[in-house]
Enzyme design. Structure first.
Site, PDB file in Angstrom:
ATOM      1  N   LYS A  97     -12.086  -1.885   6.838  1.00  0.00           N
ATOM      2  CA  LYS A  97     -11.239  -2.788   7.617  1.00  0.00           C
ATOM      3  C   LYS A  97     -11.674  -2.775   9.096  1.00  0.00           C
ATOM      4  O   LYS A  97     -11.983  -3.804   9.656  1.00  0.00           O
ATOM      5  CB  LYS A  97      -9.767  -2.382   7.519  1.00  0.00           C
ATOM      6  CG  LYS A  97      -9.253  -2.151   6.093  1.00  0.00           C
ATOM      7  CD  LYS A  97      -8.732  -3.403   5.433  1.00  0.00           C
ATOM      8  CE  LYS A  97      -8.518  -3.317   3.932  1.00  0.00           C
ATOM      9  NZ  LYS A  97      -7.653  -2.272   3.442  1.00  0.00           N
ATOM     10  N   TRP A 110       0.833  -1.212   0.000  1.00  0.00           N
ATOM     11  CA  TRP A 110       0.000   0.000   0.000  1.00  0.00           C
ATOM     12  C   TRP A 110       0.862   1.254   0.000  1.00  0.00           C
ATOM     13  O   TRP A 110       0.534   2.243  -0.661  1.00  0.00           O
ATOM     14  CB  TRP A 110      -0.982  -0.003   1.169  1.00  0.00           C
ATOM     15  CG  TRP A 110      -1.987  -1.114   1.080  1.00  0.00           C
ATOM     16  CD1 TRP A 110      -2.119  -2.177   1.928  1.00  0.00           C
ATOM     17  CD2 TRP A 110      -2.992  -1.294   0.068  1.00  0.00           C
ATOM     18  NE1 TRP A 110      -3.144  -2.987   1.502  1.00  0.00           N
ATOM     19  CE2 TRP A 110      -3.696  -2.481   0.368  1.00  0.00           C
ATOM     20  CE3 TRP A 110      -3.362  -0.565  -1.070  1.00  0.00           C
ATOM     21  CZ2 TRP A 110      -4.752  -2.952  -0.409  1.00  0.00           C
ATOM     22  CZ3 TRP A 110      -4.416  -1.041  -1.854  1.00  0.00           C
ATOM     23  CH2 TRP A 110      -5.086  -2.218  -1.520  1.00  0.00           C
ATOM     24  N   ASP A 138      -1.615   6.732   6.319  1.00  0.00           N
ATOM     25  CA  ASP A 138      -2.640   5.810   5.823  1.00  0.00           C
ATOM     26  C   ASP A 138      -2.880   4.812   6.948  1.00  0.00           C
ATOM     27  O   ASP A 138      -2.052   3.936   7.193  1.00  0.00           O
ATOM     28  CB  ASP A 138      -2.152   5.101   4.546  1.00  0.00           C
ATOM     29  CG  ASP A 138      -3.123   4.017   4.085  1.00  0.00           C
ATOM     30  OD1 ASP A 138      -4.185   3.836   4.719  1.00  0.00           O
ATOM     31  OD2 ASP A 138      -2.812   3.335   3.081  1.00  0.00           O
TER      32      ASP A 138
HETATM   33  C1  LIG Z   1      -7.121  -1.802   2.085  1.00  0.00           C
HETATM   34  C2  LIG Z   1      -6.062  -0.760   2.151  1.00  0.00           C
HETATM   35  C3  LIG Z   1      -5.989   0.288   1.217  1.00  0.00           C
HETATM   36  C4  LIG Z   1      -6.914   0.387   0.041  1.00  0.00           C
HETATM   37  O1  LIG Z   1      -8.172   0.733   0.433  1.00  0.00           O
HETATM   38  P1  LIG Z   1      -9.359   0.995  -0.634  1.00  0.00           P
HETATM   39  O2  LIG Z   1     -10.399   1.581   0.252  1.00  0.00           O
HETATM   40  O3  LIG Z   1      -9.708  -0.323  -1.217  1.00  0.00           O
HETATM   41  O4  LIG Z   1      -8.855   1.944  -1.649  1.00  0.00           O
HETATM   42  C5  LIG Z   1      -5.010   1.239   1.402  1.00  0.00           C
HETATM   43  N1  LIG Z   1      -4.146   1.171   2.419  1.00  0.00           N
HETATM   44  C6  LIG Z   1      -4.172   0.179   3.326  1.00  0.00           C
HETATM   45  C7  LIG Z   1      -3.184   0.152   4.440  1.00  0.00           C
HETATM   46  C8  LIG Z   1      -5.131  -0.822   3.223  1.00  0.00           C
HETATM   47  O5  LIG Z   1      -5.176  -1.818   4.120  1.00  0.00           O
END
Ligand SMILES: *Cc1c(COP(=O)(O)O)cnc(C)c1O
Length: 361
Positions: free
Chosen positions: A196, A102, A172
């Site tokens: 998540k 990511w 993030d």
């Molecule tokens: C799942 C995830 C993403 C992507 O998320 P989307 O909402 O599908 O764009 C980005 N960063 C991390 C750390 C993730 O676990």
């Protein structure tokens, strides 16, 4: 049929109480006579849901008026673009810490806007760990420092934020958002896809320190400009009404269960049960992450062979444990045990793993 244990990395498990309340209200919201799926995002009913969700989250996290909390769309992936588009100018250079897939995707988009300095990367070690502060080659003139607090795929997590000095810190936090109370004042911006640890797919939470808004240029597309969303309280266009409603229920559930400090204690307990099983298996189960970088949210591990991994996953699925297959770039297994995942489910998985080892050791 009973509900099974959902170890999926995302979309992921939600609290049963939240699902039940949503189910009861899905046909008709009390006092409204319409479903949450049918009401206008400009209605008084929705206003109240929106405000309550924001207030409860702010209270849980200790957010003050220096920050705006937004509910956007486009996933965390759109933030990979919005962050640099809004915040890289005028210096047009930023530091990124590369700790997994990511992070790399965030870097890819940032490079379209300006110069990316990869301040540290653990890719050469297949992302088994988080870099130490002493390894970070930070540029004091950078527009910001970006890091990924929890690496969903590799199962590593920062236990303390990187020290960025006076440079704004951007995170993030998609896969460990609100799993503990962080010192919010260390952050300039935090973003997280809800699916998540917070709610259903289709909402991305962005917390932005208001002084950063001065960087967003009017030449940006309206929908890609943070100022648009702050000025319109995330209601410039049609918001994901249902998604915010569920996030509100999850926030209420978190408050009822003691808030983020209680959640953190429970998350540590749950993860410790699983890591103990791995560590005491005599090498049968082997964790991917180095011990000091282990994630409380995503526990990644391997077995002595791919055949055994397949066998375990297949038998686990039959026994009611779903979503244990690891990401293809790491292989093996991954147990995602977010806030809503019950401790009993972790204990049951550990019994299952011990039993599997004794039969297949
Ligand atoms: C799942 C995830 C993403 C992507 O998320 P989307 O909402 O599908 O764009 C980005 N960063 C991390 C750390 C993730 O676990």
């Amino acid at each position: 049929m009973n509900r099974i244990y959902n170890f999926s990395a995302g979309p992921a498990i939600l609290p049963e109480e939240v699902l039940k309340e949503a189910q009861e209200n899905l046909f008709m919201l009390p006092g409204v006579g319409m479903s949450i799926l049918e009401i206008s995002h400009r209605s008084k009913t929705y206003d109240a849901i929106h405000l309550q969700a924001k207030q409860d989250m702010a209270e849980l996290m200790g957010l003050d008026d220096n920050y705006s909390l937004l509910f956007l769309q486009g996933g965390a992936s759109l933030q990979f673009s919005m962050v640099p588009m809004n915040l890289m100018p005028p210096a047009n250079k930023a530091d990124y810490i590369s700790t997994g897939a990511w992070s790399k995707k965030a870097i890819k988009e940032a490079k379209r806007v300006g110069t990316v300095n990869v301040a540290a990367s653990t890719e050469a070690e297949n992302f088994v760990r988080i870099p130490k502060q002493s390894e970070l080659k930070l540029d004091p003139e950078a527009s910001y420092v970006h890091f990924t607090s929890n690496n969903t795929i590799y199962g590593t997590e920062w236990h303390n934020e990187p020290e960025a000095g006076n440079v704004p810190l951007i995170c993030d936090a998609s896969s460990d958002f609100m799993h503990k109370k962080v010192d919010i004042n260390k952050y300039a911006l935090i973003y997280a896809g809800a699916q998540k640890n917070l709610g259903p797919a289709g909402v991305t939470v962005v917390i932005i320190r208001k002084d950063l808004l001065a960087r967003s240029q009017d030449s940006l597309h309206t929908m890609l400009n943070y100022k648009t969303h702050v000025e319109n309280d995330s209601l410039y266009n049609t918001i994901n009404v249902f998604g915010v409603y569920i996030i509100g229920l999850v926030a209420k559930w978190l408050k009822k269960n003691g808030g983020l400090n209680a959640m953190y204690d429970l998350n540590k307990e749950k993860a410790a049960i699983l890591y103990k099983c791995i560590d005491e298996s005599g090498g049968y189960y082997k964790g991917h992450a180095l011990p000091d970088s282990r994630s409380l949210m995503n526990v990644t591990f391997r077995l002595p062979s791919e055949e055994l991994e397949k066998k375990l996953i297949s038998e686990a699925t039959k026994a009611g444990f779903d979503g244990l297959k690891g990401h293809r770039s790491v292989g093996g297994l991954r147990a995602s045990i977010y806030n809503a995942f019950p401790k009993k489910g972790v204990e049951d998985l550990v019994s299952f793993m011990k039993d599997f080892q004794s039969k297949n050791g």
